[in-house]
Design an enzyme around this catalytic site. Structure first.
Site, PDB file in Angstrom:
ATOM      1  N   TYR A 142       0.562  -1.350  -0.047  1.00  7.51           N
ATOM      2  CA  TYR A 142       0.209   0.233   0.383  1.00  7.51           C
ATOM      3  C   TYR A 142       0.982   1.393  -0.064  1.00  7.51           C
ATOM      4  O   TYR A 142       1.874   0.895   0.047  1.00  7.51           O
ATOM      5  CB  TYR A 142      -0.779   0.114   1.194  1.00  7.51           C
ATOM      6  CG  TYR A 142       0.003   0.195   2.611  1.00  7.51           C
ATOM      7  CD1 TYR A 142       0.498  -1.035   3.339  1.00  7.51           C
ATOM      8  CD2 TYR A 142      -0.134   0.535   3.343  1.00  7.51           C
ATOM      9  CE1 TYR A 142       0.762  -1.898   3.704  1.00  7.51           C
ATOM     10  CE2 TYR A 142       0.443   0.861   4.621  1.00  7.51           C
ATOM     11  CZ  TYR A 142       0.983  -0.217   5.048  1.00  7.51           C
ATOM     12  OH  TYR A 142       2.471  -0.368   6.266  1.00  7.51           O
ATOM     13  N   ASP A 144       1.629   4.363   1.824  1.00 10.45           N
ATOM     14  CA  ASP A 144       1.910   4.888   3.411  1.00 10.45           C
ATOM     15  C   ASP A 144       2.504   6.014   3.304  1.00 10.45           C
ATOM     16  O   ASP A 144       4.012   6.112   2.807  1.00 10.45           O
ATOM     17  CB  ASP A 144       3.104   3.969   4.475  1.00 10.45           C
ATOM     18  CG  ASP A 144       2.630   4.484   5.711  1.00 10.45           C
ATOM     19  OD1 ASP A 144       1.555   4.714   6.249  1.00 10.45           O
ATOM     20  OD2 ASP A 144       3.504   5.190   6.543  1.00 10.45           O
ATOM     21  N   GLU A 149       4.474   0.416   0.846  1.00  9.17           N
ATOM     22  CA  GLU A 149       5.113  -0.013   2.001  1.00  9.17           C
ATOM     23  C   GLU A 149       4.273  -1.074   1.967  1.00  9.17           C
ATOM     24  O   GLU A 149       3.557  -1.775   1.354  1.00  9.17           O
ATOM     25  CB  GLU A 149       4.491   0.534   3.432  1.00  9.17           C
ATOM     26  CG  GLU A 149       4.756  -0.423   4.861  1.00  9.17           C
ATOM     27  CD  GLU A 149       4.353   0.664   5.934  1.00  9.17           C
ATOM     28  OE1 GLU A 149       4.758   1.724   5.812  1.00  9.17           O
ATOM     29  OE2 GLU A 149       4.138  -0.151   6.576  1.00  9.17           O
ATOM     30  N   SER A 151       3.427  -5.015   4.408  1.00 12.53           N
ATOM     31  CA  SER A 151       4.267  -5.476   5.373  1.00 12.53           C
ATOM     32  C   SER A 151       3.465  -6.858   5.098  1.00 12.53           C
ATOM     33  O   SER A 151       2.176  -6.698   4.861  1.00 12.53           O
ATOM     34  CB  SER A 151       2.296  -4.439   6.088  1.00 12.53           C
ATOM     35  OG  SER A 151       2.507  -3.103   6.214  1.00 12.53           O
ATOM     36  N   HIS A 205       9.527  -1.848   9.943  1.00 15.01           N
ATOM     37  CA  HIS A 205       9.021  -1.194  11.695  1.00 15.01           C
ATOM     38  C   HIS A 205       9.013  -2.311  11.907  1.00 15.01           C
ATOM     39  O   HIS A 205       8.371  -3.889  11.064  1.00 15.01           O
ATOM     40  CB  HIS A 205       7.810  -0.850  11.742  1.00 15.01           C
ATOM     41  CG  HIS A 205       7.996   0.579  11.419  1.00 15.01           C
ATOM     42  ND1 HIS A 205       6.315   1.337  11.470  1.00 15.01           N
ATOM     43  CD2 HIS A 205       8.529   1.179  11.320  1.00 15.01           C
ATOM     44  CE1 HIS A 205       7.412   2.848  11.058  1.00 15.01           C
ATOM     45  NE2 HIS A 205       8.632   2.663  11.533  1.00 15.01           N
ATOM     46  N   ASN A 207       6.694  -6.130  14.568  1.00 14.33           N
ATOM     47  CA  ASN A 207       5.519  -6.267  15.316  1.00 14.33           C
ATOM     48  C   ASN A 207       5.614  -7.143  15.511  1.00 14.33           C
ATOM     49  O   ASN A 207       5.980  -8.305  15.244  1.00 14.33           O
ATOM     50  CB  ASN A 207       4.441  -5.639  14.502  1.00 14.33           C
ATOM     51  CG  ASN A 207       4.592  -4.447  13.678  1.00 14.33           C
ATOM     52  OD1 ASN A 207       3.509  -3.646  14.430  1.00 14.33           O
ATOM     53  ND2 ASN A 207       4.172  -4.606  12.089  1.00 14.33           N
ATOM     54  N   ARG A 289       0.532  -5.867  20.080  1.00 15.70           N
ATOM     55  CA  ARG A 289       1.099  -5.292  19.267  1.00 15.70           C
ATOM     56  C   ARG A 289       2.212  -4.337  20.019  1.00 15.70           C
ATOM     57  O   ARG A 289       2.245  -3.493  19.779  1.00 15.70           O
ATOM     58  CB  ARG A 289       0.522  -4.830  18.150  1.00 15.70           C
ATOM     59  CG  ARG A 289       1.425  -4.903  17.593  1.00 15.70           C
ATOM     60  CD  ARG A 289       0.992  -5.070  15.400  1.00 15.70           C
ATOM     61  NE  ARG A 289      -0.192  -3.581  15.533  1.00 15.70           N
ATOM     62  CZ  ARG A 289       0.390  -2.706  14.841  1.00 15.70           C
ATOM     63  NH1 ARG A 289       1.706  -2.969  13.945  1.00 15.70           N
ATOM     64  NH2 ARG A 289      -0.592  -1.381  14.280  1.00 15.70           N
TER      65      ARG A 289
END
Lengths: 564, 67
Positions: A142, A144, A149, A151, A205, A207, A289
């Site tokens: 998507y 961002d 990005e 994920s 990032h 998670n 998270r």
């Protein structure tokens, strides 16, 4: 004690069209996403080109239990409604005005009837332009801010998490190559790095699912010394010191100079070492998270594995009250001081006196070894509860020994050392100073996603980098979801039942039993439900779509909360 | 690009002066030296893929804000 926890990685790519510096990065990113949708559907595959289901996104909910007032939020934080997203896209921050900024002012937001990409032309019968894709491997691809990005889907274990992150490079590369094939489109270059060296940083990032019963203060205290020093095993290396690289030199981390706080909610300004964003994408009372924003994007699979694997082990230590008692006197300063010392000899002040980054990491390693031993077979040396945990412990120990004795020995595993060795070779041969443009080019091109251009790939093909995966495995992961989590159900429904999908987010899937019916909401707030072993029988035995939807609903109602 | 005189890498932000530059370390370790020399041998190959106008390219790589 295990690295086998639920993990998902995110990568924001740098995007660049050298032949068209006026191109809007938002528009380029949108076109890239849509190019991937075109590529997959042209090949007979499917993506969920639905609008992202925003209902469960709440970026303004803070982990410490208070909600930031909207008026106080930086515009770029407001990404939880389509309107706010458009607002954020229109007000991207950072950096001096550039040609791209000027182009942005004339930009018509996506979603409006007037929006057109600069290069990508929709063909007859293709879906409308999309901001978000949910992919057949369970990932999200998507736009961002002003970056594409990826994920990765939720996986269990560090190695799986890294495999699905590297699969994102295949997705992004495929999209760029499809977009570049459009008539009149300039070549789109993508970089898996974290800064343009001109004041702007973008993230990679991590998670981690953490039980909510663990007090957040324990996470803060246990993680800060670990995060500040983790860069020595997984920093990506950077030419230039300071946010704008104003001082010539080399440093360990891409991100270190962009962090200004110890703890906070922001991810785009005043970045904190510990980010408190609290959207579990899972049952709220059971799970948190942990959103880790301090890491560098790794080209080296091995570096990424160590980064994620050791973090999972440290979370386990914290959950069991076994984290070493180390407190940095000034964590933000220590982060930079350590990053600026590739010799790894500098010591930073702690409650136990001055300590080097290697010494601090070693304290965490020793605690993890002891905990693994006591948690599996007390009394026996060198035991661990599962294979990957044993592998991570061994790899971590070996790496820290190399870093302590002879850092260059780790150049086959660690990005910042591989890049440094390359730069030093050029410096020797050509007598280059650290402010040389050639060294800046090498720094950037190390992260170029094109296999024939990217310098990391050159080193890997020359046998100088330890790989974890074959290209076949990575390509497979770009197409297929991981079996062990709800990502399997999400990805499989997209690939095999895309006509029934009305929406998908991390913890929900909207399915239409038939085209005229109202969508049924499947709640996946337990991230471990929807795994292949549990869900495949329903998909394979259902006579038709309504029966499948009903079967899935019944199945998911059996353990809706995902309590531990 | 004109060759510049070789200088010691700067150590901004480092709190101590140390002699353990990575280049010096490489020289101290025979195995590592060998690896580094091997690397020197693939520089020619890397030269062929390195973007031609480094100065302009690096200057032109400007990103917008991110997380």
């Amino acid at each position: 004690m295990s690295v086998r926890r639920l993990i998902g990685l995110e990568t924001e790519y740098g995007i660049h069209a050298p032949a068209n510096p006026r191109a809007s990065h938002v528009a380029l990113s949108i076109e890239l996403i849509n190019a991937y949708a075109a590529q997959v559907t042209e090949a007979g595959g499917a993506v969920a080109g639905t609008e992202w289901d925003y209902q469960s996104e709440s970026p303004l909910v803070d982990a410490r239990g208070w909600v930031l007032p909207r008026s106080a939020a930086h515009p770029s934080q407001l990404t939880d409604t389509p309107e706010a997203l458009v607002d954020a896209l229109g007000n991207v921050s950072g950096g001096d005005p550039t040609p791209a900024d000027s182009a942005e002012r004339e930009f018509t937001p996506p979603g409006s009837a007037h929006w057109r990409g600069d290069f990508f032309e929709l063909q007859e019968g293709q879906p409308q332009l999309l901001m978000n894709l949910v992919l057949g491997n369970g990932a999200r691809f998507y736009v961002d801010h002003a970056h594409p990005e990826y994920s990765a889907p939720e996986t269990i274990g560090a190695k799986r998490a890294v495999l699905y992150d590297v699969a994102g490079d295949v997705v992004a590369r495929t999209a760029a190559s499809r977009l570049s094939a459009e008539p009149g489109s300039p070549e789109i270059l993508l970089y898996k790095n974290n800064t343009d060296n001109k004041s702007v940083s973008y993230g990679a990032h991590e998670n981690y699912l953490v039980p909510r019963r663990i007090p957040f203060d324990n996470l803060i205290n246990g993680l800060i010394p670990f995060f500040v020093t983790r860069q020595i095993t997984s920093g990506a290396g950077r030419v230039g010191i300071g946010q704008q690289a104003q001082t010539p030199g080399y440093q360990i981390s891409q991100r270190a100079d962009f962090f200004e706080e110890q703890v906070g909610l922001e991810t785009t300004v005043r970045r904190p070492i510990i980010n408190t964003r609290d959207e579990p994408h899972a049952h709220y009372d059971s799970w948190r998270r942990l959103h880790v924003i301090i890491g560098d994007a790794n080209m080296s699979e091995y570096s990424a594995w160590i980064r994620v694997g050791t973090t999972a082990l440290v979370l386990d230590l914290i959950e069991h009250g076994k984290a070493p008692d180390i407190r940095l006197i000034d964590p933000v300063q220590a982060l930079k001081v350590i990053s600026h010392d590739p010799s790894l000899t500098v010591k930073v002040p702690t409650n136990r006196g001055p300590m080097s980054a290697v010494e601090i990491q070693r304290e965490y390693l020793i605690a993890a070894l002891e905990h693994a031993r006591s948690a599996s077979t007390p009394g026996l040396p060198d035991t661990a509860p599962d294979t990957e945990t044993a592998e991570v412990l061994e790899a971590w120990e070996e790496l820290l020994t190399d870093l302590a004795e002879e850092p260059s020995r780790a150049a086959d595993r660690v990005d910042w050392l591989a890049k440094l060795q390359l730069l030093e070779s050029y410096r020797r041969r050509d007598g280059l100073d650290w402010d040389s443009a050639t060294l800046g080019m090498i720094d950037l091109q190390y992260h170029d996603l094109r296999p024939e251009k990217g310098l990391y790939y050159k080193l890997a093909r020359a046998g100088r980098m330890r790989r974890l995966f074959t290209d076949e495995q990575i390509n497979w992961a770009a197409q297929h979801p991981p079996e062990e989590t709800r990502a399997w159900l999400r990805g499989t429904l997209i690939t095999e039942h895309s006509q029934a999908i009305a929406g998908a987010s991390w913890d929900q899937i909207l399915l239409r039993p038939d085209p005229a019916a109202a969508p049924v909401r499947l709640q996946l707030s337990n991230p471990f439900t929807g795994a292949r072993t549990e869900t495949e029988p329903v998909l394979r035995t259902a006579a038709d779509t309504p029966a499948m939807v009903q079967g899935l609903q019944q199945l998911l109602e059996q353990n809706p909360a995902g309590h531990q | 690009m004109a060759a510049q005189p070789q200088k010691q890498p700067q150590r901004p932000g480092g709190e101590e002066e140390t002699g353990t530059e990575s280049a010096a370390q490489l020289k101290a370790n025979p195995q590592a030296t060998e690896r580094a020399e091997e690397l020197d041998s693939i520089l020619d190959e890397i030269d062929t893929v390195l973007e031609a106008n480094a100065e302009e390219f690096v200057k032109g790589f400007v990103q917008k804000g991110g997380q």
